[in-house]
Motif scaffolding. Structure first.
Motif, short mmCIF file in Angstrom:
data_model
loop_
_atom_site.label_atom_id
_atom_site.label_comp_id
_atom_site.label_asym_id
_atom_site.label_seq_id
_atom_site.Cartn_x
_atom_site.Cartn_y
_atom_site.Cartn_z
N ASP A 151 0.83 -1.19 0.00
CA ASP A 151 0.00 0.00 0.00
C ASP A 151 0.88 1.26 0.00
OD1 ASP A 151 -1.47 2.21 1.77
OD2 ASP A 151 -2.94 1.05 0.65
N ASP A 152 0.66 2.13 -1.00
CA ASP A 152 1.51 3.32 -1.16
C ASP A 152 1.40 4.28 0.01
OD1 ASP A 152 2.52 2.43 -3.54
OD2 ASP A 152 1.06 3.50 -4.77
N ILE A 153 0.19 4.47 0.53
CA ILE A 153 0.01 5.40 1.64
C ILE A 153 0.71 4.89 2.89
CG2 ILE A 153 -1.69 6.54 3.13
CD1 ILE A 153 -3.64 6.48 0.82
N PHE A 154 0.60 3.58 3.09
CA PHE A 154 1.28 2.96 4.24
C PHE A 154 2.78 3.17 4.13
CE2 PHE A 154 3.53 -0.58 6.16
CZ PHE A 154 2.96 -0.66 7.42
N ARG A 155 3.31 2.97 2.93
CA ARG A 155 4.75 3.11 2.71
C ARG A 155 5.19 4.56 2.92
NH1 ARG A 155 7.17 -1.17 0.34
NH2 ARG A 155 8.77 0.11 -0.61
N ARG A 156 4.36 5.50 2.49
CA ARG A 156 4.67 6.92 2.72
C ARG A 156 4.74 7.20 4.21
NH1 ARG A 156 0.31 10.42 0.23
NH2 ARG A 156 1.42 12.01 1.44
N ARG A 157 3.81 6.64 4.96
CA ARG A 157 3.80 6.86 6.41
C ARG A 157 5.07 6.31 7.05
NH1 ARG A 157 -1.48 5.45 9.58
NH2 ARG A 157 -1.94 7.55 8.88
N ILE A 158 5.47 5.12 6.65
CA ILE A 158 6.69 4.52 7.22
C ILE A 158 7.90 5.39 6.89
CG2 ILE A 158 8.22 2.53 7.21
CD1 ILE A 158 5.58 2.04 8.59
N LYS A 159 7.99 5.88 5.66
CA LYS A 159 9.11 6.73 5.27
C LYS A 159 9.19 7.98 6.13
CE LYS A 159 9.29 5.29 0.41
NZ LYS A 159 9.02 5.70 -0.99
N ILE A 160 8.03 8.58 6.42
CA ILE A 160 8.01 9.80 7.24
C ILE A 160 8.40 9.49 8.68
CG2 ILE A 160 6.51 11.62 8.15
CD1 ILE A 160 4.93 11.45 5.52
N LEU A 161 7.93 8.36 9.21
CA LEU A 161 8.30 7.96 10.57
C LEU A 161 9.80 7.66 10.66
CD1 LEU A 161 5.30 5.67 11.63
CD2 LEU A 161 5.74 8.04 12.30
N ILE A 162 10.35 7.11 9.57
CA ILE A 162 11.80 6.87 9.53
C ILE A 162 12.55 8.20 9.64
CG2 ILE A 162 13.71 6.21 8.01
CD1 ILE A 162 11.97 3.91 6.99
N LEU A 163 12.09 9.21 8.90
CA LEU A 163 12.73 10.52 8.96
C LEU A 163 12.65 11.11 10.36
CD1 LEU A 163 11.60 12.12 5.58
CD2 LEU A 163 13.92 11.50 6.24
N GLY A 164 11.48 10.95 11.00
CA GLY A 164 11.33 11.44 12.36
C GLY A 164 12.31 10.81 13.32
N THR A 165 12.57 9.52 13.14
CA THR A 165 13.52 8.80 13.99
C THR A 165 14.96 9.16 13.62
OG1 THR A 165 11.92 6.97 14.04
CG2 THR A 165 14.14 6.52 14.86
N VAL A 166 15.22 9.31 12.33
CA VAL A 166 16.57 9.65 11.86
C VAL A 166 17.03 10.98 12.44
CG1 VAL A 166 17.86 10.43 9.82
CG2 VAL A 166 16.60 8.28 9.75
N PHE A 167 16.15 11.98 12.44
CA PHE A 167 16.55 13.30 12.93
C PHE A 167 16.82 13.27 14.44
CE2 PHE A 167 14.81 15.02 8.91
CZ PHE A 167 15.92 15.78 8.56
N MET A 168 16.12 12.40 15.17
CA MET A 168 16.40 12.27 16.59
C MET A 168 17.80 11.67 16.78
SD MET A 168 14.27 13.30 18.85
CE MET A 168 14.85 13.76 20.47
N ALA A 169 18.11 10.65 15.98
CA ALA A 169 19.44 10.03 16.04
C ALA A 169 20.52 11.02 15.61
CB ALA A 169 19.47 8.79 15.16
N CYS A 170 20.25 11.77 14.53
CA CYS A 170 21.24 12.72 14.01
C CYS A 170 21.55 13.80 15.04
CB CYS A 170 20.71 13.37 12.73
SG CYS A 170 20.78 12.29 11.29
N GLY A 171 20.53 14.22 15.80
CA GLY A 171 20.77 15.22 16.84
C GLY A 171 21.76 14.73 17.87
N HIS A 172 21.59 13.49 18.33
CA HIS A 172 22.51 12.91 19.32
C HIS A 172 23.91 12.71 18.72
CE1 HIS A 172 18.78 12.09 21.50
NE2 HIS A 172 19.54 11.89 22.57
#
Length: 275
Positions: free
Chosen positions: A198-219
């Motif tokens: 499902d494309d919408i589901f995949r879009r959501r996962i990609k956005i959640l990945i970015l949210g987690t990546v930026f938290m990691a990048c900050g540290h």
């Protein structure tokens, strides 16, 4: 200087609060136990970080207040009763760092939820007393091990977190939790399971990945910056107020991007993933 640096921290805290209120509004009137697990995990995680960054606004201002012009040159850290302000600041730091651990664990468990499902997540983390005890014990130990320091040099006091030695190892563990979360979400995204096409589901996962990546990048940014400051040329460069303040703004803005992407992921209208 610390009053100037309180500005990006305050912006970060306010933004986190706004997004927490918006995320909470999705299931207003329901207790955390009654809500979908994923919503609860991200909500509690963001609250944990709100505690961390709110306390961080005051910790660095409070820490040097007990020091005077007569204080000998040196580095002071930990729970030194000779300097009550530093003692109090480190206690607040422990509470704040525990909040930082809450968001790292919640992001990790949320990624586990998306990969393996709510039932497996509840079975592994919700019903397993051993896992719960390990998480709680390790979080308390990590929080107690994180410290800030006041450095007195020629009448000036500078306040910084201790990001090297055993404290740096503790921060590395937090980074590892975020990185593992990104890996779990990425594996889910690349899965061949039909329901994940499902494309919408995949879009959501990609956005959640970015949210987690930026938290990691900050540290990673703050840990890397602390190591770079050991290089004399970098230390001299960042001794200039403009660049010192700019470096701190960059770090806080990296963290600030995380809740924006997390909320954006939940805002996508789709029922394929349990919110």
């Amino acid at each position: 200087m610390q009053l100037i640096l309180a500005i990006p921290k305050t912006i970060e805290a306010v933004l986190f609060l706004i997004i927490i209120l918006k995320l909470n509004k999705k299931y207003k009137g329901l207790s955390l136990k009654e809500r979908p697990q994923l919503n609860t995990l991200y909500l509690v995680g963001l609250i944990g970080w709100l505690i961390y960054i709110t306390l961080d606004i005051f910790i660095y201002i409070i820490a040097p207040l007990s020091f005077t012009e007569l204080t000998p040159i040196g580095v002071y850290t930990g729970y030194d009763s000779q300097f009550p302000s530093l003692f109090i600041a480190n206690i607040l730091r422990d509470i704040g760092f525990f909040g930082a651990l809450i968001i790292s664990w919640c992001y990790f468990v949320a990624a586990f939820n998306i990969k393996f499902g709510e039932k497996q997540t509840h079975h592994f983390f919700g019903n397993n007393r051993i896992i719960q005890a390990l998480i709680l014990t390790s979080s308390i130990v990590l929080s107690a091990g994180d410290k800030i320091k006041v450095e007195i040099n020629e009448g000036n006091a500078s306040v910084n977190a201790v990001w090297d030695g055993i404290e740096g190892a503790f921060v590395a563990i937090v980074i590892l939790l975020f990185v593992t979360s990104v890996i779990l979400l990425s594996i889910t995204l690349r899965s061949s399971i039909p329901s994940i096409s499902d494309d919408i589901f995949r879009r959501r996962i990609k956005i959640l990945i970015l949210g987690t990546v930026f938290m990691a990048c900050g540290h990673i940014y703050w840990l890397g910056l602390s190591l770079l400051l050991k290089i004399p040329a970098v230390f001299e460069f960042l001794s200039i107020q403009f660049w010192y303040v700019t470096a701190h703004w960059i770090g806080h803005m990296l963290w600030t991007l995380s809740p924006i992407f997390i909320f954006s992921g939940f805002s996508i209208k789709n029922h394929t993933i349990n919110q």
